[in-house]
Design a protein around this motif. Sequence first.
Motif, mmCIF file in Angstrom:
data_model
loop_
_atom_site.group_PDB
_atom_site.id
_atom_site.type_symbol
_atom_site.label_atom_id
_atom_site.label_comp_id
_atom_site.label_asym_id
_atom_site.label_seq_id
_atom_site.Cartn_x
_atom_site.Cartn_y
_atom_site.Cartn_z
ATOM 1 N N ALA A 1 61.604 14.769 -0.757
ATOM 2 C CA ALA A 1 60.525 13.951 -1.312
ATOM 3 C C ALA A 1 59.202 14.270 -0.627
ATOM 4 O O ALA A 1 58.190 14.561 -1.274
ATOM 5 N N GLU A 2 59.236 14.282 0.715
ATOM 6 C CA GLU A 2 58.004 14.502 1.447
ATOM 7 C C GLU A 2 57.762 16.006 1.578
ATOM 8 O O GLU A 2 58.573 16.727 2.131
ATOM 9 N N ALA A 3 56.662 16.492 1.058
ATOM 10 C CA ALA A 3 56.328 17.903 1.191
ATOM 11 C C ALA A 3 56.004 18.181 2.641
ATOM 12 O O ALA A 3 55.241 17.461 3.246
ATOM 13 N N ARG A 4 56.659 19.214 3.177
ATOM 14 C CA ARG A 4 56.430 19.484 4.592
ATOM 15 C C ARG A 4 55.406 20.564 4.736
ATOM 16 O O ARG A 4 55.570 21.633 4.949
ATOM 17 N N ALA B 1 58.899 30.103 5.739
ATOM 18 C CA ALA B 1 58.880 30.931 4.534
ATOM 19 C C ALA B 1 57.781 30.474 3.583
ATOM 20 O O ALA B 1 57.085 31.284 2.987
ATOM 21 N N GLN B 2 57.597 29.150 3.475
ATOM 22 C CA GLN B 2 56.553 28.626 2.585
ATOM 23 C C GLN B 2 55.173 29.104 3.011
ATOM 24 O O GLN B 2 54.363 29.533 2.194
ATOM 25 N N VAL B 3 54.904 29.014 4.316
ATOM 26 C CA VAL B 3 53.575 29.400 4.804
ATOM 27 C C VAL B 3 53.377 30.915 4.656
ATOM 28 O O VAL B 3 52.293 31.370 4.288
ATOM 29 N N VAL C 1 53.171 31.489 12.159
ATOM 30 C CA VAL C 1 54.335 30.656 11.848
ATOM 31 C C VAL C 1 55.247 30.426 13.048
ATOM 32 O O VAL C 1 56.266 29.747 12.940
ATOM 33 N N SER C 2 54.872 30.944 14.209
ATOM 34 C CA SER C 2 55.774 30.845 15.364
ATOM 35 C C SER C 2 55.985 29.411 15.822
ATOM 36 O O SER C 2 57.039 29.082 16.350
ATOM 37 N N GLY D 1 53.668 22.236 8.971
ATOM 38 C CA GLY D 1 53.417 23.196 7.908
ATOM 39 C C GLY D 1 52.133 22.873 7.157
ATOM 40 O O GLY D 1 51.339 23.755 6.837
ATOM 41 N N GLN D 2 51.911 21.575 6.895
ATOM 42 C CA GLN D 2 50.681 21.164 6.205
ATOM 43 C C GLN D 2 49.463 21.443 7.063
ATOM 44 O O GLN D 2 48.410 21.849 6.569
ATOM 45 N N ARG D 3 49.589 21.220 8.385
ATOM 46 C CA ARG D 3 48.459 21.480 9.278
ATOM 47 C C ARG D 3 48.093 22.952 9.279
ATOM 48 O O ARG D 3 46.930 23.314 9.352
ATOM 49 N N GLN D 4 49.126 23.808 9.207
ATOM 50 C CA GLN D 4 48.802 25.233 9.162
ATOM 51 C C GLN D 4 48.116 25.565 7.839
ATOM 52 O O GLN D 4 47.247 26.421 7.792
ATOM 53 N N ARG D 5 48.444 24.832 6.766
ATOM 54 C CA ARG D 5 47.735 25.024 5.497
ATOM 55 C C ARG D 5 46.265 24.632 5.639
ATOM 56 O O ARG D 5 45.381 25.263 5.061
ATOM 57 N N ILE D 6 46.031 23.558 6.401
ATOM 58 C CA ILE D 6 44.642 23.125 6.628
ATOM 59 C C ILE D 6 43.882 24.224 7.370
ATOM 60 O O ILE D 6 42.747 24.573 7.020
ATOM 61 N N ALA D 7 44.533 24.802 8.401
ATOM 62 C CA ALA D 7 43.892 25.873 9.163
ATOM 63 C C ALA D 7 43.601 27.080 8.260
ATOM 64 O O ALA D 7 42.556 27.732 8.392
ATOM 65 N N ILE D 8 44.508 27.360 7.332
ATOM 66 C CA ILE D 8 44.292 28.477 6.407
ATOM 67 C C ILE D 8 43.140 28.156 5.446
ATOM 68 O O ILE D 8 42.295 28.999 5.162
#
Lengths: 278, 270
Positions: free
Chosen positions: A275-278, B198-200, B189-190, B165-172
């Motif tokens: 549910a929560e996107a990580r 894999a997502q990032v 991703v380390s 993972g979301q924070r790394q998206r913010i940095a990107i």
Amino acid sequence: MSLLEVSDLTVSFGRRRRVAVDHASFSLEAGQRLGIIGESGSGKTVTALSVMGLLPETAQVAGSVRLAGRELVGLPESQHARLRGDLVSMVFQEPMTALDPTMQVGRQVAEVLRLHAPERSGRARQHVLEMLGRVGLTDAERVADSFPHQLSGGQRQRCLLAMALINSPDLVICDEPTTALDVTVQARVLALLDEVLSAEGAACLFISHDLAVVSQVCSDVLVMLDGDIVEAGPVAKLFTAPEHPYTRGLVATARIDQVRPGERLPTVEDFYPRAEAR
Amino acid sequence: MSAPTLPPDAAASTPLYRVRGLTRTFGRAGRVKALDGVDLDVSAGQRLGIVGESGSGKSTLIRLMAALDRPTTGSISFEGQEITRLPEPRLGFLRASVQLVFQDPRSSLDPRMTVGSIVTEPLRSRHLRGALGPVQAGVRLREVLDAVDLPPDAAGRYPHEFSGGQRQRIAIARALAPGPRVLIADEPVSALDVSVRAQVLNLLAGLVAANDLTLIFVSHDLAVVRHLCDTVVVLRAGRIDEQGPAEQVFGEPRSEYTRALVSAIPRIRV
């Protein structure tokens, strides 16, 4: 009787009783090597710390952890301390923080001996040098007289291993023991771990997020997710025919070598959407 | 390794980056040679992986290429312009064109700033404004948040409200905001959980392809570099041990050291 029998172990923290481990049950035979994989917050380390009796005082523990027939849940700290470093020992991830920076490493290894085997501590130095040699430190004398900052990461991790093994424990818990090391050093430390565990006949609880590393060290593996054990079995089965969708996702992402360069990598979400996107 | 093994078409055009004899020493009397005579060309659109063990000089090299540090000797030119001796106010063109993503988004994002102001901060920089021209910060913010699959309402929230993972998206997203030509990612991703790596990585690969970015990707994880990069440089003790197309370096490494490095990659053994 198994060496380690964990049944219905539940660990929660704080006033809100946030559950870190939720009714976990598993067992470990003498000499067996069991890997625990899962992401941060899944409960791997809390499980290990409850066997070590190193959980913080804010932790509420229910269920049972039996090591060589002795119940550890509710065991007074003074008695637990006697088992720790003797019957069960632990190798931590970051050797620089696990070692005392103000003390020569030889004395740190000797301390474990002195606390648990006073009858052997008369010739402590000799035992320590021998143990340092067994973990592949060729210049044991120099290493023993060094402070942690004078050693490389691989040497420090070998010292921790020596400290964990010197009292011939029945169970060694390794929490991400090679994560902080370079790949070539990691390969050497893993080979060494494999060798000394076999030589000592010690069982091992091996925590890692790296499935490849687990597959090289362990015969069996547990998968933890949000405090639950979602799947368990022999490494060969779990990594080739995983059943739980989360395990399938983990195995797929670890098989990066099977994806053609440039192609999209499989993600855990592909198999196990949350549910929560990580 | 002196013979450059770049694809012929890339070697023919002027490289984006031209690094020659780059040396950086630290400590009294330069006792520590972090980087020791590195020559390197990076052409536009290349996806270069920089691998090596800790202390091999990976981070020193990219810090110099991003002009976050100055070399002891040697030169770096970017788009034909020497950057190693330029004062900060004249580096705007480089800052607008070259952006970085760091290893740990917990420490690279200011916890007291909202995501919106973090992402648009490069656009407000005095030195960058000249190089960027007029930019609608609000429009650009929505564009880059969308590009990294974050909802528009993320802009008003703070970094601690997001997962790793979301924070790394913010940095990107922040790195993309000024519309760079080069993205330098230092172990991006380390610090992340295996389940989100894999997502990032997919996101990075997609963004590099969609925006024709040149990627300089630093990692100790050789499997990831092999997947993402077309060329690889192997650093050892501040020197280039081996370089060439990823396929060749990983498939048929020439140097003893690279061979040891490649064979040490943990593989699933069942």
